[in-house]
Design an enzyme around this catalytic site. Structure first.
Site, PDB file in Angstrom:
ATOM      1  N   HIS A 127       0.363  13.445  -5.668  1.00 32.27           N
ATOM      2  CA  HIS A 127       0.077  12.401  -4.691  1.00 32.27           C
ATOM      3  C   HIS A 127       1.113  11.269  -4.785  1.00 32.27           C
ATOM      4  O   HIS A 127       0.814  10.101  -4.543  1.00 32.27           O
ATOM      5  CB  HIS A 127      -1.338  11.844  -4.881  1.00 32.27           C
ATOM      6  CG  HIS A 127      -2.043  11.464  -3.615  1.00 32.27           C
ATOM      7  ND1 HIS A 127      -3.005  12.244  -3.024  1.00 32.27           N
ATOM      8  CD2 HIS A 127      -1.929  10.379  -2.821  1.00 32.27           C
ATOM      9  CE1 HIS A 127      -3.472  11.633  -1.936  1.00 32.27           C
ATOM     10  NE2 HIS A 127      -2.825  10.492  -1.790  1.00 32.27           N
ATOM     11  N   GLY A 185       7.474  12.518   1.692  1.00 24.19           N
ATOM     12  CA  GLY A 185       6.397  11.547   1.787  1.00 24.19           C
ATOM     13  C   GLY A 185       6.912  10.189   2.221  1.00 24.19           C
ATOM     14  O   GLY A 185       7.271   9.962   3.381  1.00 24.19           O
ATOM     15  N   ARG A 186       7.010   9.257   1.259  1.00 21.72           N
ATOM     16  CA  ARG A 186       7.359   7.874   1.602  1.00 21.72           C
ATOM     17  C   ARG A 186       8.600   7.729   2.492  1.00 21.72           C
ATOM     18  O   ARG A 186       8.613   6.856   3.368  1.00 21.72           O
ATOM     19  CB  ARG A 186       7.501   7.048   0.325  1.00 21.72           C
ATOM     20  CG  ARG A 186       6.154   6.782  -0.370  1.00 21.72           C
ATOM     21  CD  ARG A 186       6.366   5.963  -1.625  1.00 21.72           C
ATOM     22  NE  ARG A 186       5.152   5.626  -2.334  1.00 21.72           N
ATOM     23  CZ  ARG A 186       4.587   6.367  -3.290  1.00 21.72           C
ATOM     24  NH1 ARG A 186       5.127   7.523  -3.638  1.00 21.72           N
ATOM     25  NH2 ARG A 186       3.494   5.959  -3.897  1.00 21.72           N
ATOM     26  N   LYS A 210      -4.312  21.093  -2.178  1.00 25.29           N
ATOM     27  CA  LYS A 210      -3.314  20.061  -2.491  1.00 25.29           C
ATOM     28  C   LYS A 210      -3.724  19.263  -3.715  1.00 25.29           C
ATOM     29  O   LYS A 210      -4.839  18.733  -3.783  1.00 25.29           O
ATOM     30  CB  LYS A 210      -3.142  19.107  -1.291  1.00 25.29           C
ATOM     31  CG  LYS A 210      -2.103  18.019  -1.505  1.00 25.29           C
ATOM     32  CD  LYS A 210      -1.809  17.270  -0.205  1.00 25.29           C
ATOM     33  CE  LYS A 210      -0.642  16.319  -0.345  1.00 25.29           C
ATOM     34  NZ  LYS A 210      -0.986  15.006  -0.870  1.00 25.29           N
ATOM     35  N   GLY A 217       8.184  12.670  -5.007  1.00 28.73           N
ATOM     36  CA  GLY A 217       9.453  12.182  -5.541  1.00 28.73           C
ATOM     37  C   GLY A 217      10.699  12.653  -4.809  1.00 28.73           C
ATOM     38  O   GLY A 217      11.809  12.334  -5.239  1.00 28.73           O
ATOM     39  N   GLN A 254      -4.638  18.067   7.186  1.00 22.82           N
ATOM     40  CA  GLN A 254      -5.033  17.726   5.812  1.00 22.82           C
ATOM     41  C   GLN A 254      -6.477  17.260   5.830  1.00 22.82           C
ATOM     42  O   GLN A 254      -6.834  16.362   6.582  1.00 22.82           O
ATOM     43  CB  GLN A 254      -4.109  16.625   5.265  1.00 22.82           C
ATOM     44  CG  GLN A 254      -4.521  16.093   3.897  1.00 22.82           C
ATOM     45  CD  GLN A 254      -5.469  14.914   3.979  1.00 22.82           C
ATOM     46  OE1 GLN A 254      -5.384  14.107   4.922  1.00 22.82           O
ATOM     47  NE2 GLN A 254      -6.377  14.793   3.036  1.00 22.82           N
ATOM     48  N   TYR A 275       0.832  -1.206   0.000  1.00 22.05           N
ATOM     49  CA  TYR A 275       0.000   0.000   0.000  1.00 22.05           C
ATOM     50  C   TYR A 275       0.870   1.261   0.000  1.00 22.05           C
ATOM     51  O   TYR A 275       0.630   2.197  -0.765  1.00 22.05           O
ATOM     52  CB  TYR A 275      -0.930   0.008   1.219  1.00 22.05           C
ATOM     53  CG  TYR A 275      -1.818   1.229   1.248  1.00 22.05           C
ATOM     54  CD1 TYR A 275      -2.847   1.377   0.336  1.00 22.05           C
ATOM     55  CD2 TYR A 275      -1.601   2.240   2.175  1.00 22.05           C
ATOM     56  CE1 TYR A 275      -3.645   2.516   0.328  1.00 22.05           C
ATOM     57  CE2 TYR A 275      -2.386   3.384   2.180  1.00 22.05           C
ATOM     58  CZ  TYR A 275      -3.411   3.512   1.252  1.00 22.05           C
ATOM     59  OH  TYR A 275      -4.189   4.638   1.246  1.00 22.05           O
ATOM     60  N   SER A 333       1.368  18.869  -6.239  1.00 26.43           N
ATOM     61  CA  SER A 333       1.653  17.464  -5.904  1.00 26.43           C
ATOM     62  C   SER A 333       0.838  16.578  -6.828  1.00 26.43           C
ATOM     63  O   SER A 333      -0.272  16.957  -7.220  1.00 26.43           O
ATOM     64  CB  SER A 333       1.211  17.211  -4.448  1.00 26.43           C
ATOM     65  OG  SER A 333       1.049  15.833  -4.176  1.00 26.43           O
TER      66      SER A 333
HETATM   67  C1  LIG Z   1       0.870   5.557   1.989  1.00 21.59           C
HETATM   68  C2  LIG Z   1       0.536   6.941   1.586  1.00 21.59           C
HETATM   69  C3  LIG Z   1      -0.647   7.510   2.062  1.00 21.59           C
HETATM   70  C4  LIG Z   1      -0.977   8.815   1.718  1.00 21.59           C
HETATM   71  N1  LIG Z   1      -2.093   9.381   2.260  1.00 21.59           N
HETATM   72  C5  LIG Z   1      -2.399  10.663   1.964  1.00 21.59           C
HETATM   73  C6  LIG Z   1      -3.516  11.280   2.566  1.00 21.59           C
HETATM   74  O1  LIG Z   1      -4.217  10.702   3.385  1.00 21.59           O
HETATM   75  N2  LIG Z   1      -3.788  12.559   2.212  1.00 21.59           N
HETATM   76  C7  LIG Z   1      -3.030  13.257   1.305  1.00 21.59           C
HETATM   77  O2  LIG Z   1      -3.311  14.407   1.006  1.00 21.59           O
HETATM   78  N3  LIG Z   1      -1.952  12.681   0.742  1.00 21.59           N
HETATM   79  C8  LIG Z   1      -1.610  11.422   1.050  1.00 21.59           C
HETATM   80  N4  LIG Z   1      -0.514  10.841   0.497  1.00 21.59           N
HETATM   81  C9  LIG Z   1       0.309  11.618  -0.470  1.00 21.59           C
HETATM   82  C10 LIG Z   1       1.403  12.394   0.224  1.00 21.59           C
HETATM   83  O3  LIG Z   1       0.891  13.478   0.945  1.00 21.59           O
HETATM   84  C11 LIG Z   1       2.415  12.939  -0.789  1.00 21.59           C
HETATM   85  O4  LIG Z   1       1.714  13.693  -1.740  1.00 21.59           O
HETATM   86  C12 LIG Z   1       3.199  11.827  -1.482  1.00 21.59           C
HETATM   87  O5  LIG Z   1       3.606  10.861  -0.542  1.00 21.59           O
HETATM   88  C13 LIG Z   1       4.421  12.394  -2.186  1.00 21.59           C
HETATM   89  O6  LIG Z   1       5.046  11.411  -2.968  1.00 21.59           O
HETATM   90  P1  LIG Z   1       6.364  10.605  -2.511  1.00 21.59           P
HETATM   91  O7  LIG Z   1       6.011   9.885  -1.249  1.00 21.59           O
HETATM   92  O8  LIG Z   1       6.630   9.655  -3.620  1.00 21.59           O
HETATM   93  O9  LIG Z   1       7.448  11.620  -2.322  1.00 21.59           O
HETATM   94  C14 LIG Z   1      -0.133   9.552   0.849  1.00 21.59           C
HETATM   95  C15 LIG Z   1       1.060   8.984   0.396  1.00 21.59           C
HETATM   96  C16 LIG Z   1       1.404   7.710   0.771  1.00 21.59           C
HETATM   97  C17 LIG Z   1       2.713   7.134   0.300  1.00 21.59           C
END
Ligand SMILES: Cc1cc2nc3c(=O)[nH]c(=O)nc-3n(C[C@H](O)[C@H](O)[C@H](O)COP(=O)(O)O)c2cc1C
Length: 385
Positions: free
Chosen positions: A282, A335-336, A258, A314, A151, A45, A280
Protein backbone atom coordinates in the site's frame (compact mmCIF):
# COMPACT_ATOMS: atom_id res chain seq x y z
CA UNK A 1 3.95 -2.50 -31.99
CA UNK A 2 3.81 0.42 -29.57
CA UNK A 3 6.97 2.50 -29.59
CA UNK A 4 6.89 4.20 -26.24
CA UNK A 5 10.36 5.65 -26.78
CA UNK A 6 8.94 8.00 -29.41
CA UNK A 7 7.70 10.26 -26.64
CA UNK A 8 11.31 11.31 -26.16
CA UNK A 9 11.39 12.63 -29.74
CA UNK A 10 8.20 14.58 -29.13
CA UNK A 11 9.74 16.23 -26.08
CA UNK A 12 12.99 17.13 -27.89
CA UNK A 13 11.02 18.40 -30.89
CA UNK A 14 9.41 21.06 -28.72
CA UNK A 15 12.82 22.66 -28.39
CA UNK A 16 12.92 23.25 -32.15
CA UNK A 17 10.02 25.68 -31.78
CA UNK A 18 11.45 27.28 -28.65
CA UNK A 19 9.22 25.37 -26.25
CA UNK A 20 9.90 23.08 -23.34
CA UNK A 21 7.81 20.25 -21.88
CA UNK A 22 4.83 21.65 -20.01
CA UNK A 23 5.04 19.12 -17.20
CA UNK A 24 7.97 17.89 -15.10
CA UNK A 25 10.17 15.13 -16.45
CA UNK A 26 11.99 14.37 -13.17
CA UNK A 27 10.00 12.79 -10.35
CA UNK A 28 11.43 15.23 -7.79
CA UNK A 29 10.14 18.18 -9.83
CA UNK A 30 6.74 16.53 -10.21
CA UNK A 31 6.54 16.02 -6.46
CA UNK A 32 7.42 19.64 -5.78
CA UNK A 33 4.84 20.97 -8.24
CA UNK A 34 2.19 18.64 -6.86
CA UNK A 35 2.76 19.87 -3.32
CA UNK A 36 2.04 23.40 -4.57
CA UNK A 37 -0.95 22.36 -6.69
CA UNK A 38 -2.76 20.38 -3.96
CA UNK A 39 -4.36 21.84 -0.87
CA UNK A 40 -2.15 21.10 2.18
CA UNK A 41 -4.74 18.65 3.47
CA UNK A 42 -4.82 16.62 0.26
CA UNK A 43 -1.03 16.83 -0.16
CA UNK A 44 -0.36 15.43 3.32
CA UNK A 45 -2.85 12.66 2.73
CA UNK A 46 -1.48 11.62 -0.67
CA UNK A 47 2.23 12.05 0.03
CA UNK A 48 2.14 10.78 3.60
CA UNK A 49 2.41 7.27 4.95
CA UNK A 50 2.47 5.20 8.09
CA UNK A 51 4.65 5.96 11.13
CA UNK A 52 7.88 7.78 10.37
CA UNK A 53 7.45 6.69 6.73
CA UNK A 54 10.51 4.46 6.80
CA UNK A 55 8.74 1.71 4.82
CA UNK A 56 7.43 4.22 2.31
CA UNK A 57 10.92 5.59 1.63
CA UNK A 58 12.47 2.12 1.64
CA UNK A 59 9.96 1.00 -1.02
CA UNK A 60 11.63 3.48 -3.36
CA UNK A 61 15.22 3.06 -2.20
CA UNK A 62 15.24 -0.73 -2.49
CA UNK A 63 15.12 -0.51 -6.27
CA UNK A 64 18.63 0.94 -6.18
CA UNK A 65 19.91 -2.32 -4.69
CA UNK A 66 19.37 -4.03 -8.01
CA UNK A 67 21.30 -3.27 -11.19
CA UNK A 68 20.47 -4.28 -14.75
CA UNK A 69 23.20 -5.81 -16.87
CA UNK A 70 23.66 -3.98 -20.18
CA UNK A 71 23.83 -6.47 -23.06
CA UNK A 72 25.62 -5.27 -26.18
CA UNK A 73 25.49 -6.27 -29.85
CA UNK A 74 21.74 -6.76 -29.57
CA UNK A 75 20.58 -3.19 -30.32
CA UNK A 76 16.87 -4.00 -30.58
CA UNK A 77 15.43 -1.27 -32.80
CA UNK A 78 11.95 -2.49 -31.87
CA UNK A 79 10.88 -3.58 -28.44
CA UNK A 80 7.71 -5.36 -27.42
CA UNK A 81 6.53 -4.41 -23.94
CA UNK A 82 3.09 -5.95 -24.31
CA UNK A 83 1.78 -8.49 -21.82
CA UNK A 84 -1.22 -10.75 -21.48
CA UNK A 85 -3.36 -10.55 -18.38
CA UNK A 86 -6.41 -12.78 -17.89
CA UNK A 87 -6.35 -13.62 -21.58
CA UNK A 88 -6.31 -9.97 -22.69
CA UNK A 89 -3.35 -8.45 -24.47
CA UNK A 90 -2.25 -5.13 -22.98
CA UNK A 91 0.11 -2.78 -24.84
CA UNK A 92 2.36 -2.29 -21.83
CA UNK A 93 3.03 -3.97 -18.47
CA UNK A 94 2.04 -0.84 -16.53
CA UNK A 95 -1.23 0.03 -14.79
CA UNK A 96 -2.61 2.81 -12.62
CA UNK A 97 -2.96 1.42 -9.08
CA UNK A 98 -6.20 2.21 -7.23
CA UNK A 99 -6.08 5.56 -5.42
CA UNK A 100 -9.25 6.13 -3.49
CA UNK A 101 -8.90 9.83 -3.10
CA UNK A 102 -7.95 10.43 -6.72
CA UNK A 103 -11.18 12.41 -7.24
CA UNK A 104 -9.97 15.28 -5.10
CA UNK A 105 -6.53 15.30 -6.75
CA UNK A 106 -8.16 16.82 -9.84
CA UNK A 107 -8.92 20.52 -9.87
CA UNK A 108 -12.58 19.82 -10.72
CA UNK A 109 -12.96 17.03 -8.15
CA UNK A 110 -13.53 14.36 -10.83
CA UNK A 111 -10.17 12.65 -10.79
CA UNK A 112 -11.59 9.20 -11.48
CA UNK A 113 -13.06 10.35 -14.78
CA UNK A 114 -9.83 12.17 -15.64
CA UNK A 115 -7.76 9.04 -15.02
CA UNK A 116 -10.15 6.98 -17.12
CA UNK A 117 -9.56 9.48 -19.95
CA UNK A 118 -5.79 9.19 -19.49
CA UNK A 119 -6.17 5.41 -19.57
CA UNK A 120 -8.00 5.58 -22.90
CA UNK A 121 -5.29 7.85 -24.34
CA UNK A 122 -2.37 5.69 -23.19
CA UNK A 123 -3.83 2.17 -23.03
CA UNK A 124 -2.56 1.98 -19.45
CA UNK A 125 -5.33 0.24 -17.47
CA UNK A 126 -6.94 2.12 -14.59
CA UNK A 127 -7.95 0.50 -11.31
CA UNK A 128 -11.14 2.27 -10.33
CA UNK A 129 -11.38 2.40 -6.55
CA UNK A 130 -14.39 1.71 -4.37
CA UNK A 131 -13.71 5.18 -2.95
CA UNK A 132 -14.54 7.22 -6.00
CA UNK A 133 -15.88 10.69 -6.72
CA UNK A 134 -18.00 9.31 -9.55
CA UNK A 135 -19.93 6.04 -9.67
CA UNK A 136 -18.09 3.12 -11.25
CA UNK A 137 -20.64 3.00 -14.10
CA UNK A 138 -19.66 6.54 -15.15
CA UNK A 139 -15.97 5.65 -15.05
CA UNK A 140 -16.60 2.49 -17.08
CA UNK A 141 -18.49 4.54 -19.66
CA UNK A 142 -15.43 6.76 -20.14
CA UNK A 143 -13.15 3.71 -20.37
CA UNK A 144 -15.25 2.16 -23.13
CA UNK A 145 -13.24 -0.68 -24.65
CA UNK A 146 -10.03 0.12 -22.72
CA UNK A 147 -9.57 -2.64 -20.12
CA UNK A 148 -10.08 -1.46 -16.56
CA UNK A 149 -10.34 -3.18 -13.18
CA UNK A 150 -12.36 -2.50 -10.05
CA UNK A 151 -10.76 -2.30 -6.60
CA UNK A 152 -13.05 -3.51 -3.84
CA UNK A 153 -13.15 -2.44 -0.24
CA UNK A 154 -15.56 -5.12 0.91
CA UNK A 155 -18.47 -3.73 2.94
CA UNK A 156 -19.40 -5.97 5.90
CA UNK A 157 -22.98 -5.95 4.57
CA UNK A 158 -22.72 -8.87 2.14
CA UNK A 159 -25.68 -7.74 0.05
CA UNK A 160 -23.91 -4.47 -0.54
CA UNK A 161 -20.57 -6.17 -1.21
CA UNK A 162 -22.24 -8.45 -3.75
CA UNK A 163 -23.97 -5.45 -5.28
CA UNK A 164 -20.66 -3.60 -5.82
CA UNK A 165 -19.14 -6.69 -7.43
CA UNK A 166 -22.13 -7.27 -9.70
CA UNK A 167 -22.20 -3.61 -10.68
CA UNK A 168 -18.50 -3.73 -11.59
CA UNK A 169 -19.07 -6.85 -13.66
CA UNK A 170 -22.13 -5.38 -15.41
CA UNK A 171 -20.26 -2.13 -16.12
CA UNK A 172 -17.55 -4.01 -18.00
CA UNK A 173 -14.60 -4.02 -15.61
CA UNK A 174 -12.34 -6.97 -16.38
CA UNK A 175 -11.26 -7.99 -12.91
CA UNK A 176 -11.76 -7.27 -9.21
CA UNK A 177 -8.87 -6.47 -6.87
CA UNK A 178 -9.89 -7.01 -3.26
CA UNK A 179 -7.75 -4.86 -1.00
CA UNK A 180 -6.86 -6.78 2.14
CA UNK A 181 -4.52 -4.45 4.02
CA UNK A 182 -6.81 -1.51 4.76
CA UNK A 183 -9.67 -2.93 6.82
CA UNK A 184 -8.42 -0.55 9.52
CA UNK A 185 -6.60 2.71 8.82
CA UNK A 186 -2.88 2.54 9.60
CA UNK A 187 -1.14 5.00 11.96
CA UNK A 188 -0.60 8.08 9.80
CA UNK A 189 1.02 10.90 11.79
CA UNK A 190 0.77 13.50 9.02
CA UNK A 191 -3.00 13.10 8.92
CA UNK A 192 -3.36 12.62 12.66
CA UNK A 193 -1.62 15.86 13.58
CA UNK A 194 -4.22 17.81 11.59
CA UNK A 195 -7.13 15.47 12.40
CA UNK A 196 -7.16 15.21 8.66
CA UNK A 197 -9.28 12.57 7.02
CA UNK A 198 -9.77 14.08 3.58
CA UNK A 199 -11.94 11.39 2.10
CA UNK A 200 -14.66 12.23 4.60
CA UNK A 201 -16.97 13.89 3.78
CA UNK A 202 -15.38 14.75 0.44
CA UNK A 203 -16.64 13.30 -2.78
CA UNK A 204 -15.33 9.76 -2.79
CA UNK A 205 -18.37 7.93 -1.53
CA UNK A 206 -20.35 7.85 -4.76
CA UNK A 207 -20.06 4.09 -5.20
CA UNK A 208 -21.72 3.70 -1.82
CA UNK A 209 -24.31 6.44 -2.20
CA UNK A 210 -25.33 5.26 -5.67
CA UNK A 211 -25.60 1.65 -4.61
CA UNK A 212 -29.16 0.26 -4.80
CA UNK A 213 -28.72 -1.91 -1.69
CA UNK A 214 -27.49 1.11 0.29
CA UNK A 215 -30.22 3.38 -1.09
CA UNK A 216 -33.01 0.95 -0.22
CA UNK A 217 -32.15 1.45 3.46
CA UNK A 218 -32.31 5.26 3.33
CA UNK A 219 -35.22 6.91 5.11
CA UNK A 220 -37.18 9.56 3.17
CA UNK A 221 -35.31 12.88 3.23
CA UNK A 222 -32.03 11.42 4.49
CA UNK A 223 -28.81 12.67 2.94
CA UNK A 224 -27.04 9.67 1.38
CA UNK A 225 -23.51 10.99 1.97
CA UNK A 226 -24.22 11.86 5.59
CA UNK A 227 -25.66 8.38 6.20
CA UNK A 228 -22.71 6.72 4.42
CA UNK A 229 -20.20 8.62 6.56
CA UNK A 230 -22.12 7.83 9.74
CA UNK A 231 -22.88 4.17 9.14
CA UNK A 232 -20.28 2.61 6.84
CA UNK A 233 -16.71 1.61 7.57
CA UNK A 234 -15.32 3.64 4.68
CA UNK A 235 -12.55 1.15 3.82
CA UNK A 236 -14.81 -1.89 4.14
CA UNK A 237 -14.52 -4.18 7.10
CA UNK A 238 -12.25 -7.00 8.30
CA UNK A 239 -11.87 -9.51 5.49
CA UNK A 240 -10.81 -13.10 6.24
CA UNK A 241 -10.42 -16.41 4.44
CA UNK A 242 -14.06 -17.38 4.97
CA UNK A 243 -15.11 -14.02 3.52
CA UNK A 244 -13.01 -14.85 0.48
CA UNK A 245 -14.82 -18.17 0.16
CA UNK A 246 -18.08 -16.26 0.15
CA UNK A 247 -16.85 -13.63 -2.31
CA UNK A 248 -15.20 -15.97 -4.82
CA UNK A 249 -18.44 -17.40 -6.31
CA UNK A 250 -20.08 -13.96 -6.44
CA UNK A 251 -18.35 -13.17 -9.72
CA UNK A 252 -16.92 -14.80 -12.78
CA UNK A 253 -14.42 -11.99 -13.12
CA UNK A 254 -10.78 -12.70 -12.29
CA UNK A 255 -10.17 -12.04 -8.61
CA UNK A 256 -6.91 -10.37 -7.54
CA UNK A 257 -5.89 -10.22 -3.88
CA UNK A 258 -4.15 -6.93 -3.12
CA UNK A 259 -1.72 -6.63 -0.25
CA UNK A 260 -0.37 -10.18 -0.20
CA UNK A 261 3.36 -10.27 0.57
CA UNK A 262 3.97 -13.61 2.33
CA UNK A 263 4.44 -16.84 0.32
CA UNK A 264 2.19 -18.84 2.68
CA UNK A 265 -0.63 -16.37 2.03
CA UNK A 266 0.00 -16.76 -1.71
CA UNK A 267 -0.34 -20.55 -1.53
CA UNK A 268 -3.47 -20.27 0.56
CA UNK A 269 -4.92 -17.64 -1.80
CA UNK A 270 -4.42 -20.07 -4.69
CA UNK A 271 -6.25 -22.79 -2.78
CA UNK A 272 -9.11 -20.36 -2.18
CA UNK A 273 -9.51 -19.61 -5.87
CA UNK A 274 -7.59 -16.35 -6.41
CA UNK A 275 -6.79 -15.64 -10.07
CA UNK A 276 -3.90 -13.30 -9.32
CA UNK A 277 -1.80 -12.04 -6.46
CA UNK A 278 -1.28 -8.31 -6.12
CA UNK A 279 1.95 -7.88 -4.14
CA UNK A 280 1.90 -4.46 -2.47
CA UNK A 281 2.34 -2.84 0.93
CA UNK A 282 0.00 0.00 0.00
CA UNK A 283 2.95 2.29 -0.64
CA UNK A 284 3.93 2.16 3.03
CA UNK A 285 0.72 3.94 3.97
CA UNK A 286 -0.70 1.22 6.17
CA UNK A 287 1.94 -0.41 8.38
CA UNK A 288 5.44 0.89 8.94
CA UNK A 289 6.71 -2.68 9.17
CA UNK A 290 9.97 -2.08 7.38
CA UNK A 291 9.72 -4.78 4.75
CA UNK A 292 9.47 -3.38 1.24
CA UNK A 293 7.12 -4.84 -1.34
CA UNK A 294 10.02 -5.45 -3.74
CA UNK A 295 11.84 -7.58 -1.14
CA UNK A 296 8.72 -9.73 -0.85
CA UNK A 297 8.27 -10.13 -4.59
CA UNK A 298 10.67 -13.06 -5.31
CA UNK A 299 9.13 -15.37 -2.69
CA UNK A 300 5.64 -14.31 -3.72
CA UNK A 301 6.46 -15.20 -7.31
CA UNK A 302 7.90 -18.51 -6.26
CA UNK A 303 4.77 -19.44 -4.32
CA UNK A 304 2.48 -18.10 -7.06
CA UNK A 305 4.03 -20.70 -9.34
CA UNK A 306 2.71 -19.27 -12.58
CA UNK A 307 -0.30 -17.36 -11.24
CA UNK A 308 -0.10 -13.71 -12.41
CA UNK A 309 1.55 -11.41 -9.85
CA UNK A 310 0.82 -7.71 -10.02
CA UNK A 311 3.17 -5.46 -8.12
CA UNK A 312 3.24 -1.90 -6.78
CA UNK A 313 4.84 0.25 -4.07
CA UNK A 314 7.73 2.60 -4.71
CA UNK A 315 7.79 2.67 -8.52
CA UNK A 316 9.05 6.09 -9.56
CA UNK A 317 10.87 5.56 -12.86
CA UNK A 318 11.13 3.48 -15.99
CA UNK A 319 14.14 1.77 -14.43
CA UNK A 320 12.00 0.69 -11.47
CA UNK A 321 9.43 -0.78 -13.87
CA UNK A 322 12.12 -2.77 -15.69
CA UNK A 323 13.57 -4.13 -12.45
CA UNK A 324 10.17 -5.27 -11.13
CA UNK A 325 9.49 -6.96 -14.45
CA UNK A 326 12.89 -8.62 -14.49
CA UNK A 327 12.27 -10.00 -11.01
CA UNK A 328 9.13 -11.55 -12.48
CA UNK A 329 6.15 -9.25 -11.90
CA UNK A 330 3.44 -9.72 -14.52
CA UNK A 331 2.43 -6.07 -14.39
CA UNK A 332 3.67 -3.04 -12.49
CA UNK A 333 1.45 -0.47 -10.77
CA UNK A 334 2.05 3.26 -10.67
CA UNK A 335 0.68 4.99 -7.57
CA UNK A 336 1.61 8.44 -6.27
CA UNK A 337 3.28 9.64 -9.51
CA UNK A 338 -0.01 9.69 -11.41
CA UNK A 339 -1.86 11.29 -8.49
CA UNK A 340 0.74 14.08 -8.48
CA UNK A 341 0.50 14.38 -12.26
CA UNK A 342 -3.25 14.75 -12.07
CA UNK A 343 -2.98 17.63 -9.61
CA UNK A 344 -0.34 19.34 -11.73
CA UNK A 345 -1.75 18.89 -15.22
CA UNK A 346 -5.11 17.10 -15.23
CA UNK A 347 -5.59 14.45 -17.92
CA UNK A 348 -2.65 15.82 -19.94
CA UNK A 349 -0.43 15.64 -16.88
CA UNK A 350 -1.29 11.99 -16.24
CA UNK A 351 -0.75 11.12 -19.91
CA UNK A 352 2.63 12.87 -19.78
CA UNK A 353 3.79 10.99 -16.67
CA UNK A 354 2.63 7.60 -17.95
CA UNK A 355 4.20 8.16 -21.36
CA UNK A 356 7.43 9.37 -19.72
CA UNK A 357 7.66 6.28 -17.50
CA UNK A 358 7.01 4.01 -20.46
CA UNK A 359 9.47 5.89 -22.69
CA UNK A 360 12.22 5.55 -20.11
CA UNK A 361 11.48 1.83 -19.64
CA UNK A 362 11.43 1.27 -23.39
CA UNK A 363 14.72 3.14 -23.87
CA UNK A 364 16.39 1.08 -21.14
CA UNK A 365 15.33 -2.06 -23.00
CA UNK A 366 16.78 -0.54 -26.18
CA UNK A 367 20.11 0.60 -24.74
CA UNK A 368 20.61 -2.49 -22.58
CA UNK A 369 19.62 -4.97 -25.27
CA UNK A 370 16.37 -6.55 -24.08
CA UNK A 371 13.97 -6.78 -27.04
CA UNK A 372 10.93 -8.21 -25.30
CA UNK A 373 9.36 -8.67 -21.91
CA UNK A 374 10.47 -12.33 -22.00
CA UNK A 375 14.13 -11.26 -22.17
CA UNK A 376 13.80 -9.51 -18.84
CA UNK A 377 14.53 -12.30 -16.37
CA UNK A 378 16.13 -12.36 -12.90
CA UNK A 379 19.42 -13.23 -14.65
CA UNK A 380 19.35 -9.76 -16.20
CA UNK A 381 19.70 -8.31 -12.70
CA UNK A 382 22.56 -8.21 -10.25
CA UNK A 383 22.02 -7.55 -6.55
CA UNK A 384 24.35 -4.75 -5.59
CA UNK A 385 23.34 -4.55 -1.94
C1 LIG B 1 -3.57 8.74 -1.72
C2 LIG B 1 -3.59 7.27 -1.90
C3 LIG B 1 -4.81 6.61 -1.81
C4 LIG B 1 -4.87 5.23 -2.00
N1 LIG B 1 -6.08 4.61 -1.99
C5 LIG B 1 -6.15 3.28 -2.22
C6 LIG B 1 -7.40 2.63 -2.27
O1 LIG B 1 -8.45 3.24 -2.15
N2 LIG B 1 -7.40 1.29 -2.48
C7 LIG B 1 -6.25 0.56 -2.63
O2 LIG B 1 -6.29 -0.65 -2.81
N3 LIG B 1 -5.05 1.17 -2.61
C8 LIG B 1 -4.97 2.50 -2.42
N4 LIG B 1 -3.76 3.12 -2.40
C9 LIG B 1 -2.52 2.32 -2.59
C10 LIG B 1 -2.15 2.21 -4.05
O3 LIG B 1 -3.02 1.37 -4.75
C11 LIG B 1 -0.73 1.65 -4.21
O4 LIG B 1 -0.67 0.43 -3.52
C12 LIG B 1 0.33 2.60 -3.67
O5 LIG B 1 0.06 3.92 -4.08
C13 LIG B 1 1.71 2.19 -4.17
O6 LIG B 1 2.71 2.95 -3.54
P1 LIG B 1 3.44 4.22 -4.23
O7 LIG B 1 2.37 5.22 -4.53
O8 LIG B 1 4.38 4.72 -3.19
O9 LIG B 1 4.13 3.71 -5.46
C14 LIG B 1 -3.67 4.50 -2.25
C15 LIG B 1 -2.46 5.18 -2.37
C16 LIG B 1 -2.41 6.55 -2.22
C17 LIG B 1 -1.10 7.26 -2.38
Amino acid sequence: MATFAEYQNELYAQGLTGHQPQYPVRFADLEEKASAAMTPKVWEYVAGGAGDEHTQRANCEVFKRWGLYPRMLVAPTERDMSIELFGVKLPSPVFMAPIGVIGVCAQDGHGDLACARASVRTGVPFFEGTLSADPLEDVAAVLGDTPGYFQLYTPPDRDMAASLVHRAEAAGFQGIAVTLDTWVTGWRPRDLRGSNYPQVPSGCLSNYTSDPVFRRKLQPGEDATEVAVRTLPIFGGPFRWDDLDWLRPQTELPLMLKGICHPDDVRRAKDHGADAIYCSNHGGRQANGGLTALECLPDVLDAADGLPVLFDSGVRSGADIIKALALGATAVGIGRPYAYALAVGGVDGVVHVLRSLLAEADLIMAVDGYPTRKDLTPEALRFVG
